[in-house]
Design a protein around this motif. Structure first.
Motif, short mmCIF file in Angstrom:
data_model
loop_
_atom_site.label_atom_id
_atom_site.label_comp_id
_atom_site.label_asym_id
_atom_site.label_seq_id
_atom_site.Cartn_x
_atom_site.Cartn_y
_atom_site.Cartn_z
N PHE A 44 46.72 30.59 37.88
CA PHE A 44 47.91 31.38 38.59
C PHE A 44 47.66 32.91 38.59
O PHE A 44 47.99 33.45 39.34
CB PHE A 44 48.99 30.98 38.05
CG PHE A 44 49.66 29.60 38.15
CD1 PHE A 44 49.52 28.95 39.49
CD2 PHE A 44 50.12 28.95 37.35
CE1 PHE A 44 49.92 27.83 39.74
CE2 PHE A 44 50.57 27.63 37.65
CZ PHE A 44 50.52 27.28 38.72
N LEU A 45 47.13 33.56 37.61
CA LEU A 45 46.72 34.59 37.35
C LEU A 45 45.74 35.38 38.24
O LEU A 45 45.87 36.46 38.70
CB LEU A 45 46.15 35.20 35.81
CG LEU A 45 47.37 35.18 34.71
CD1 LEU A 45 46.41 35.10 33.36
CD2 LEU A 45 48.33 35.92 34.77
N LEU A 46 44.87 34.47 38.72
CA LEU A 46 43.90 34.93 39.94
C LEU A 46 44.62 35.00 41.05
O LEU A 46 43.96 35.86 41.94
CB LEU A 46 42.53 33.66 40.10
CG LEU A 46 41.97 33.41 38.70
CD1 LEU A 46 41.00 32.57 39.05
CD2 LEU A 46 41.24 34.77 38.54
N GLU A 47 45.81 34.59 41.33
CA GLU A 47 46.45 34.52 42.67
C GLU A 47 46.69 36.18 43.00
O GLU A 47 46.72 36.47 44.06
CB GLU A 47 47.66 33.90 42.85
CG GLU A 47 47.44 32.35 42.95
CD GLU A 47 48.58 31.52 42.56
OE1 GLU A 47 49.79 31.96 42.80
OE2 GLU A 47 48.53 30.27 42.64
N ARG A 48 47.17 37.17 41.83
CA ARG A 48 47.51 38.34 41.93
C ARG A 48 47.26 39.10 40.69
O ARG A 48 47.98 39.44 39.65
CB ARG A 48 49.00 38.70 42.27
CG ARG A 48 49.62 38.20 43.49
CD ARG A 48 50.91 38.57 43.66
NE ARG A 48 51.42 38.06 44.88
CZ ARG A 48 52.01 36.70 45.03
NH1 ARG A 48 52.11 36.16 44.04
NH2 ARG A 48 52.36 36.53 46.22
N PRO A 49 45.73 39.03 40.52
CA PRO A 49 45.22 39.73 39.30
C PRO A 49 45.55 40.89 38.95
O PRO A 49 45.43 41.90 39.95
CB PRO A 49 43.64 39.60 39.56
CG PRO A 49 43.38 39.66 40.96
CD PRO A 49 44.71 39.11 41.50
N GLU A 50 45.98 41.25 37.75
CA GLU A 50 46.34 42.63 37.22
C GLU A 50 44.79 43.43 37.13
O GLU A 50 44.03 42.57 36.58
CB GLU A 50 46.95 42.73 35.85
CG GLU A 50 48.26 41.81 35.78
CD GLU A 50 49.35 42.97 36.23
OE1 GLU A 50 49.26 43.91 36.00
OE2 GLU A 50 50.42 42.28 36.71
N PRO A 51 44.94 44.72 37.25
CA PRO A 51 43.71 45.50 37.00
C PRO A 51 43.11 45.38 35.75
O PRO A 51 43.97 45.25 34.63
CB PRO A 51 44.05 46.87 37.20
CG PRO A 51 45.35 46.77 38.06
CD PRO A 51 45.71 45.61 37.65
N GLY A 52 41.81 45.20 35.48
CA GLY A 52 41.16 44.93 34.29
C GLY A 52 41.23 43.40 33.69
O GLY A 52 40.96 43.05 32.58
#
Length: 93
Positions: A44-52
């Motif tokens: 799920f984090l890969l859908e809108r990844p945070e920088p870093g």
């Protein structure tokens, strides 16, 4: 070393990139990652990844550097681990 990093592109959510080998804290070991397991939360984090973002919380491998403070398994031990991040790579602390 190589690491899988998020792209933010739904058609190709991760790609290999070069990164510095992690430097373990005195109470951490350095593991040569032999296997990792993507988990649902990470996908799920890969859908809108945070920088870093450096995914990878479930790893298995071989200790190549023991903890400097003497805690933990010695070099040569086969281990499983749950690092806070960074396990989708050749090495993890």
């Amino acid at each position: 070393m190589r690491r899988l990093t998020p792209t933010g592109d739904a058609s190709r959510p991760v790609e290999f990139a070069q990164a510095a080998q992690p430097v373990p804290a005195p109470d951490e070991v350095l593991i040569k990652v032999e296997a990792f397991s993507p988990n649902r939360g990470e996908t799920f984090l890969l859908e809108r990844p945070e920088p870093g973002l450096q995914p990878g919380k479930d790893v298995a491998g071989l200790v190549v550097q023991a903890a400097a403070d003497g805690s933990g398994p010695p070099a040569g031990s086969r281990v499983v681990g749950h690092p806070p991040m960074g396990g989708w790579a050749e090495y993890a602390a």
